[in-house]
Design a protein around this motif. Structure first.
Motif, short mmCIF file in Angstrom:
data_model
loop_
_atom_site.label_atom_id
_atom_site.label_comp_id
_atom_site.label_asym_id
_atom_site.label_seq_id
_atom_site.Cartn_x
_atom_site.Cartn_y
_atom_site.Cartn_z
N THR A 70 0.84 -1.19 0.00
CA THR A 70 0.00 0.00 0.00
C THR A 70 0.88 1.25 0.00
OG1 THR A 70 -1.70 -1.19 1.24
CG2 THR A 70 -1.84 1.21 1.24
N SER A 71 1.97 1.20 0.75
CA SER A 71 2.95 2.27 0.77
C SER A 71 4.29 1.69 1.21
CB SER A 71 2.51 3.40 1.71
OG SER A 71 2.40 2.94 3.04
N GLY A 72 5.34 2.50 1.08
CA GLY A 72 6.67 2.02 1.42
C GLY A 72 7.30 1.28 0.25
N THR A 73 8.50 0.78 0.47
CA THR A 73 9.24 0.09 -0.59
C THR A 73 9.77 -1.26 -0.11
OG1 THR A 73 11.34 1.16 0.02
CG2 THR A 73 9.97 2.26 -1.65
N VAL A 74 10.00 -2.15 -1.07
CA VAL A 74 10.58 -3.46 -0.79
C VAL A 74 11.49 -3.84 -1.94
CG1 VAL A 74 8.52 -4.60 -1.73
CG2 VAL A 74 10.12 -5.90 -0.32
N ARG A 75 12.65 -4.38 -1.60
CA ARG A 75 13.58 -4.91 -2.60
C ARG A 75 13.97 -6.31 -2.14
NH1 ARG A 75 14.02 -2.02 -7.26
NH2 ARG A 75 16.20 -2.64 -7.53
N THR A 76 13.87 -7.26 -3.03
CA THR A 76 14.26 -8.63 -2.74
C THR A 76 15.31 -9.06 -3.76
OG1 THR A 76 12.02 -9.10 -1.95
CG2 THR A 76 13.45 -10.99 -2.37
N CYS A 77 16.46 -9.45 -3.26
CA CYS A 77 17.60 -9.80 -4.14
C CYS A 77 17.91 -8.66 -5.12
CB CYS A 77 17.32 -11.09 -4.90
SG CYS A 77 17.13 -12.54 -3.84
N GLY A 78 17.74 -7.43 -4.65
CA GLY A 78 18.04 -6.27 -5.47
C GLY A 78 16.98 -5.90 -6.48
N LEU A 79 15.83 -6.58 -6.47
CA LEU A 79 14.79 -6.36 -7.47
C LEU A 79 13.50 -5.86 -6.84
CD1 LEU A 79 15.27 -9.69 -9.48
CD2 LEU A 79 16.18 -7.43 -10.09
N ASP A 80 12.69 -5.19 -7.64
CA ASP A 80 11.34 -4.83 -7.24
C ASP A 80 10.47 -6.07 -7.43
OD1 ASP A 80 8.57 -4.12 -7.44
OD2 ASP A 80 9.15 -2.03 -7.74
N PRO A 81 9.98 -6.69 -6.34
CA PRO A 81 9.29 -7.99 -6.45
C PRO A 81 8.10 -8.00 -7.40
CG PRO A 81 9.79 -7.49 -4.17
CD PRO A 81 10.08 -6.24 -4.95
N HIS A 82 7.30 -6.94 -7.39
CA HIS A 82 6.10 -6.94 -8.22
C HIS A 82 6.42 -6.67 -9.69
CE1 HIS A 82 1.88 -6.71 -9.19
NE2 HIS A 82 2.06 -5.52 -9.75
N ARG A 83 7.28 -5.72 -9.95
CA ARG A 83 7.59 -5.34 -11.32
C ARG A 83 8.55 -6.32 -12.00
NH1 ARG A 83 6.00 -0.10 -12.47
NH2 ARG A 83 5.38 1.15 -10.65
N GLN A 84 9.35 -7.03 -11.20
CA GLN A 84 10.37 -7.92 -11.76
C GLN A 84 10.21 -9.35 -11.24
OE1 GLN A 84 13.45 -5.03 -10.33
NE2 GLN A 84 14.32 -5.30 -12.38
N ARG A 85 8.96 -9.83 -11.26
CA ARG A 85 8.67 -11.14 -10.68
C ARG A 85 9.40 -12.27 -11.40
NH1 ARG A 85 2.46 -12.31 -9.43
NH2 ARG A 85 3.44 -14.24 -8.72
N ARG A 86 9.49 -12.19 -12.72
CA ARG A 86 10.15 -13.28 -13.45
C ARG A 86 11.63 -13.36 -13.13
NH1 ARG A 86 7.75 -13.83 -19.61
NH2 ARG A 86 5.59 -14.28 -19.00
N GLN A 87 12.30 -12.20 -13.09
CA GLN A 87 13.72 -12.22 -12.74
C GLN A 87 13.91 -12.69 -11.30
OE1 GLN A 87 11.98 -9.77 -14.31
NE2 GLN A 87 13.40 -8.21 -15.16
N LEU A 88 13.01 -12.27 -10.42
CA LEU A 88 13.11 -12.65 -9.01
C LEU A 88 12.93 -14.15 -8.82
CD1 LEU A 88 13.45 -11.69 -6.10
CD2 LEU A 88 10.97 -11.35 -6.00
N ALA A 89 12.07 -14.78 -9.62
CA ALA A 89 11.81 -16.22 -9.48
C ALA A 89 13.08 -17.04 -9.64
CB ALA A 89 10.76 -16.66 -10.50
N ALA A 90 14.04 -16.52 -10.40
CA ALA A 90 15.29 -17.25 -10.60
C ALA A 90 16.21 -17.13 -9.40
CB ALA A 90 16.00 -16.72 -11.85
N ARG A 91 15.92 -16.21 -8.48
CA ARG A 91 16.81 -15.96 -7.36
C ARG A 91 16.22 -16.38 -6.01
NH1 ARG A 91 19.19 -9.91 -8.91
NH2 ARG A 91 19.27 -10.26 -11.17
N VAL A 92 14.95 -16.76 -6.02
CA VAL A 92 14.25 -17.08 -4.77
C VAL A 92 13.63 -18.47 -4.85
CG1 VAL A 92 12.36 -16.42 -3.23
CG2 VAL A 92 13.77 -14.65 -4.28
N GLY A 93 13.70 -19.21 -3.76
CA GLY A 93 12.99 -20.47 -3.63
C GLY A 93 12.04 -20.37 -2.45
N VAL A 94 10.81 -20.84 -2.62
CA VAL A 94 9.79 -20.71 -1.58
C VAL A 94 9.17 -22.07 -1.29
CG1 VAL A 94 7.67 -19.53 -0.88
CG2 VAL A 94 9.29 -18.37 -2.39
N VAL A 95 9.01 -22.37 -0.01
CA VAL A 95 8.34 -23.60 0.41
C VAL A 95 7.21 -23.24 1.35
CG1 VAL A 95 8.56 -25.79 1.64
CG2 VAL A 95 10.45 -24.98 0.22
N PHE A 96 5.98 -23.57 0.96
CA PHE A 96 4.82 -23.40 1.83
C PHE A 96 4.40 -24.77 2.33
CE2 PHE A 96 4.46 -19.64 -0.94
CZ PHE A 96 4.32 -18.64 0.02
#
Length: 322
Positions: A70-96
């Motif tokens: 809603t506000s504020g910023t977030v960077r994951t592995c140096g990327l904007d998670p929402h705008r760069q989701r495809r690039q981020l998927a190569a750098r992150v692994g998630v287990v639910f």
């Protein structure tokens, strides 16, 4: 440019909640994450804990781009998670723990092959990595078995392997040991420790199993109503909450209750007084001082120091905050 794997600044996420009164429909706003400041460096292992509804899952969804802040910023592995989701998927692994990224009717091995293709791994790298994970997670007995036929423990090990197949910089684990037996938990924890030491993987873990936090994490973040209420070590967490440590004392022979020792509380006696439990506040005294006072009154045979239960520590923090 920051080298942080995770970095947030005033990260906030609000949701509109509809309610229905007797005559009108009302709309209120709920703040799930409130001005979260978070920085995780490469190679860190961080436990992200809190009660249900504290904002943990919402935070994770913003970290991987599923939700937009809603506000504020977030960077994951140096990327904007929402705008760069495809690039981020190569750098992150998630287990639910409650959801699967494996194909239900396919053998585990074929799921790995599909995931390797999705991540565009060279065939030789995919084969070598699959063999490595199969050995380390002991998947050999069921790698050719359809996922729907696996036990929960087997499936969770396969899920972790799937998340790590492309050697991500960051691994996010959401309740990875939920429902597992003691042996399965131990295998999974040992593997994660080894993987992190071998490859420098950054780990973010959310769980209600405090054993996971104690064995896997060097740093703990406690959140309450979307805000951080503690960020530090496990030992510091206990000190922040003011929890007592407990001495379990075994004596050579039965002894009267050890009441009246300064800065201690007698919790109980067993075996006619041959075993007794004392709690003490580590801010006002030490185990050595307590033992010296105990030694003047009875002859010790053995002792154990119990650290405070982390769930109790978190509960104390919440109570103090409210």
């Amino acid at each position: 440019m920051s080298d942080a794997v995770i970095e947030t600044d005033c990260l906030t996420r609000k949701f509109a909640v509809r309610g229905k009164g007797r005559k009108v429909v009302t709309r209120t706003t709920m703040c799930a994450v409130d001005n979260l400041q978070l920085r995780v460096s490469p190679g860190e292992s961080v436990g992200y804990i809190g009660a249900n509804g504290a904002g943990k899952s919402t935070t994770i969804k913003m970290l991987v781009g599923i939700l937009v802040p809603t506000s504020g910023t977030v960077r994951t592995c140096g990327l904007d998670p929402h705008r760069q989701r495809r690039q981020l998927a190569a750098r992150v692994g998630v287990v639910f723990g409650q959801r699967s990224q494996l194909w239900w009717d396919l053998p585990v091995r074929e799921s790995f092959e599909i995931l390797a293709a999705i991540h565009r791994l060279p065939a030789a790298d995919a084969s070598a990595r699959t063999a490595e994970l199969t050995e380390q997670l002991e998947l050999g007995d069921f790698v050719a078995t359809p996922v729907r036929q696996l036990s929960l423990g087997q499936r969770m090990r396969a899920e972790v392997a799937a998340a790590l197949l492309h050697r991500p910089r960051l691994v996010i684990l959401d309740e990875p040991t939920i429902g597992l037996d003691v042996l399965s938990k131990q295998r999974l924890r040992e593997f994660l420790v080894t993987e992190r030491l071998s490859h420098g993987t950054t780990l973010l873990l959310t769980t209600h199993d405090m054993g996971d936090i104690e064995r896997l994490c060097e740093r703990v973040l406690v959140v309450d109503h979307g805000s951080t209420v503690y960020d530090g070590s496990l030992n510091g967490l206990a000190q922040t909450a003011g929890s007592d440590r407990i001495l379990v004392l075994d004596f050579v022979e039965a002894t009267t209750d050890l009441t009246g020792i300064p800065h201690t509380k007698h919790l109980g006696s067993e075996v006619g007084g041959a075993r007794q439990r004392l709690s003490f506040d580590s801010e006002n005294t030490t185990a050595a001082m307590v033992l010296a006072a105990v030694g003047e009154r009875a002859e010790l045979r053995d002792l154990t120091i119990e650290e405070p239960d982390i769930e109790d520590v978190v509960r104390r923090i919440y109570q103090a905050r409210r």
